[in-house]
Motif scaffolding. Structure first.
Motif, PDB file in Angstrom:
ATOM      1  N   UNK A 282       0.821  -1.204   0.000  1.00  0.00           N
ATOM      2  CA  UNK A 282       0.000   0.000   0.000  1.00  0.00           C
ATOM      3  C   UNK A 282       0.856   1.255   0.000  1.00  0.00           C
ATOM      4  N   UNK A 283       1.914   1.268   0.805  1.00  0.00           N
ATOM      5  CA  UNK A 283       2.763   2.447   0.902  1.00  0.00           C
ATOM      6  C   UNK A 283       3.587   2.699  -0.339  1.00  0.00           C
ATOM      7  N   UNK A 284       3.848   1.672  -1.117  1.00  0.00           N
ATOM      8  CA  UNK A 284       4.669   1.813  -2.309  1.00  0.00           C
ATOM      9  C   UNK A 284       3.840   1.904  -3.583  1.00  0.00           C
ATOM     10  N   UNK A 285       2.515   1.848  -3.466  1.00  0.00           N
ATOM     11  CA  UNK A 285       1.659   1.990  -4.623  1.00  0.00           C
ATOM     12  C   UNK A 285       1.579   0.754  -5.498  1.00  0.00           C
ATOM     13  N   UNK A 286       2.062  -0.403  -5.030  1.00  0.00           N
ATOM     14  CA  UNK A 286       2.042  -1.583  -5.882  1.00  0.00           C
ATOM     15  C   UNK A 286       1.127  -2.684  -5.362  1.00  0.00           C
ATOM     16  N   UNK A 287       0.555  -2.521  -4.212  1.00  0.00           N
ATOM     17  CA  UNK A 287      -0.326  -3.551  -3.669  1.00  0.00           C
ATOM     18  C   UNK A 287      -1.760  -3.260  -4.094  1.00  0.00           C
ATOM     19  N   UNK A 288      -2.327  -4.152  -4.875  1.00  0.00           N
ATOM     20  CA  UNK A 288      -3.701  -3.968  -5.344  1.00  0.00           C
ATOM     21  C   UNK A 288      -4.676  -4.378  -4.254  1.00  0.00           C
ATOM     22  N   UNK A 289      -5.746  -3.643  -4.149  1.00  0.00           N
ATOM     23  CA  UNK A 289      -6.808  -4.012  -3.231  1.00  0.00           C
ATOM     24  C   UNK A 289      -7.659  -5.100  -3.864  1.00  0.00           C
ATOM     25  N   UNK A 290      -8.126  -5.989  -3.038  1.00  0.00           N
ATOM     26  CA  UNK A 290      -9.061  -7.028  -3.476  1.00  0.00           C
ATOM     27  C   UNK A 290     -10.419  -6.680  -2.885  1.00  0.00           C
ATOM     28  N   UNK A 291     -11.079  -5.712  -3.522  1.00  0.00           N
ATOM     29  CA  UNK A 291     -12.364  -5.226  -3.009  1.00  0.00           C
ATOM     30  C   UNK A 291     -13.492  -6.200  -3.310  1.00  0.00           C
ATOM     31  N   UNK A 292     -14.385  -6.275  -2.321  1.00  0.00           N
ATOM     32  CA  UNK A 292     -15.605  -7.047  -2.490  1.00  0.00           C
ATOM     33  C   UNK A 292     -16.636  -6.479  -1.515  1.00  0.00           C
ATOM     34  N   UNK A 293     -17.928  -6.717  -1.759  1.00  0.00           N
ATOM     35  CA  UNK A 293     -18.927  -6.241  -0.799  1.00  0.00           C
ATOM     36  C   UNK A 293     -18.623  -6.829   0.579  1.00  0.00           C
ATOM     37  N   UNK A 294     -18.490  -5.948   1.570  1.00  0.00           N
ATOM     38  CA  UNK A 294     -18.012  -6.364   2.883  1.00  0.00           C
ATOM     39  C   UNK A 294     -18.921  -5.823   3.973  1.00  0.00           C
ATOM     40  N   UNK A 295     -19.252  -6.682   4.910  1.00  0.00           N
ATOM     41  CA  UNK A 295     -20.030  -6.298   6.082  1.00  0.00           C
ATOM     42  C   UNK A 295     -19.043  -5.853   7.163  1.00  0.00           C
ATOM     43  N   UNK A 296     -18.851  -4.560   7.272  1.00  0.00           N
ATOM     44  CA  UNK A 296     -17.894  -4.007   8.227  1.00  0.00           C
ATOM     45  C   UNK A 296     -18.300  -4.315   9.664  1.00  0.00           C
ATOM     46  N   UNK A 297     -19.593  -4.394   9.926  1.00  0.00           N
ATOM     47  CA  UNK A 297     -20.072  -4.736  11.268  1.00  0.00           C
ATOM     48  C   UNK A 297     -19.586  -6.135  11.654  1.00  0.00           C
ATOM     49  N   UNK A 298     -19.684  -7.085  10.740  1.00  0.00           N
ATOM     50  CA  UNK A 298     -19.219  -8.443  11.030  1.00  0.00           C
ATOM     51  C   UNK A 298     -17.709  -8.455  11.289  1.00  0.00           C
ATOM     52  N   UNK A 299     -16.943  -7.702  10.495  1.00  0.00           N
ATOM     53  CA  UNK A 299     -15.498  -7.647  10.718  1.00  0.00           C
ATOM     54  C   UNK A 299     -15.171  -7.002  12.065  1.00  0.00           C
ATOM     55  N   UNK A 300     -15.929  -5.984  12.449  1.00  0.00           N
ATOM     56  CA  UNK A 300     -15.697  -5.329  13.740  1.00  0.00           C
ATOM     57  C   UNK A 300     -16.012  -6.282  14.887  1.00  0.00           C
ATOM     58  N   UNK A 301     -17.094  -7.028  14.762  1.00  0.00           N
ATOM     59  CA  UNK A 301     -17.439  -8.008  15.806  1.00  0.00           C
ATOM     60  C   UNK A 301     -16.329  -9.055  15.947  1.00  0.00           C
ATOM     61  N   UNK A 302     -15.803  -9.487  14.822  1.00  0.00           N
ATOM     62  CA  UNK A 302     -14.699 -10.446  14.818  1.00  0.00           C
ATOM     63  C   UNK A 302     -13.469  -9.848  15.506  1.00  0.00           C
ATOM     64  N   UNK A 303     -13.174  -8.588  15.234  1.00  0.00           N
ATOM     65  CA  UNK A 303     -11.977  -7.942  15.779  1.00  0.00           C
ATOM     66  C   UNK A 303     -12.042  -7.758  17.289  1.00  0.00           C
ATOM     67  N   UNK A 304     -13.218  -7.493  17.834  1.00  0.00           N
ATOM     68  CA  UNK A 304     -13.323  -7.241  19.275  1.00  0.00           C
ATOM     69  C   UNK A 304     -13.603  -8.500  20.082  1.00  0.00           C
ATOM     70  N   UNK A 305     -13.905  -9.609  19.410  1.00  0.00           N
ATOM     71  CA  UNK A 305     -14.203 -10.859  20.120  1.00  0.00           C
ATOM     72  C   UNK A 305     -13.032 -11.240  21.026  1.00  0.00           C
ATOM     73  N   UNK A 306     -13.329 -11.525  22.267  1.00  0.00           N
ATOM     74  CA  UNK A 306     -12.296 -11.943  23.212  1.00  0.00           C
ATOM     75  C   UNK A 306     -11.469 -10.812  23.786  1.00  0.00           C
ATOM     76  N   UNK A 307     -11.860  -9.572  23.508  1.00  0.00           N
ATOM     77  CA  UNK A 307     -11.153  -8.410  24.053  1.00  0.00           C
ATOM     78  C   UNK A 307     -12.104  -7.649  24.971  1.00  0.00           C
ATOM     79  N   UNK A 308     -11.571  -6.713  25.745  1.00  0.00           N
ATOM     80  CA  UNK A 308     -12.460  -5.904  26.577  1.00  0.00           C
ATOM     81  C   UNK A 308     -13.134  -4.754  25.815  1.00  0.00           C
ATOM     82  N   UNK A 309     -12.884  -4.638  24.528  1.00  0.00           N
ATOM     83  CA  UNK A 309     -13.426  -3.519  23.754  1.00  0.00           C
ATOM     84  C   UNK A 309     -14.937  -3.669  23.608  1.00  0.00           C
TER      85      UNK A 309
END
Length: 150
Positions: free
Chosen positions: A1-28
């Motif tokens: 990303x910083x060097x401009x050569x990494x392509x994104x692999x975009x797809x329809x994404x449920x950000x809520x599901x990713x956030x739930x996954x990220x905080x699972x098992x944490x005090x957040x």
């Protein structure tokens, strides 16, 4: 990303599901606004961003109050607002927090605090998704606001 050569692999994404996954098992604590849309995101890089935000809030956020991750509508997509209740950083350190290997506390060691608050890849992920990252002292604590467009 910083060097401009990494392509994104975009797809329809449920950000809520990713956030739930990220905080699972944490005090957040997760707070989610109603009606957030799916976005066209790179799920792997978005997981990296969320994991980084959660890890740093837990590591540097103090023990008195749980960190909070808010997901809310933003003008062009969704804003992730990570708030911790730790000591924050000196105001003059704020512009440097996203620099690789920057330590807000020069005495901090890798074993006791990593190489700084650590959002180094976060601005790049936000920018690659048409958004931005902002950091501010919330007194107490630190607030990191990342907008993602998709």
């Amino acid at each position: 990303l910083g060097q401009g050569h990494a392509a994104l692999n975009r797809e329809p994404t449920d950000l809520v599901a990713l956030a739930r996954e990220a905080v699972a098992g944490t005090p957040v604590r997760l707070e989610i606004a109603d009606g957030l849309p799916q976005l066209s995101l790179d799920p792997a890089r978005t997981r990296l961003l969320l994991g980084n935000l959660v890890d740093n809030a837990v590591r540097h956020g103090g023990k008195e109050q749980r960190p909070v991750l808010h997901l809310e509508p933003a003008a062009a997509g969704i804003a992730l607002v990570m708030r911790d209740f730790g000591p924050g950083v000196a105001d003059d350190a704020l512009p440097h927090l996203a620099e690789p290997f920057y330590r807000a506390d020069a005495a901090r060691q890798r074993a006791t605090g990593g190489v700084g608050p650590g959002p180094d890849p976060c601005p790049l992920v936000a920018q690659a998704h048409g958004g931005m990252l902002e950091v501010r002292n919330a007194r107490p604590g630190l607030e990191v606001r990342v907008t993602l467009a998709g």
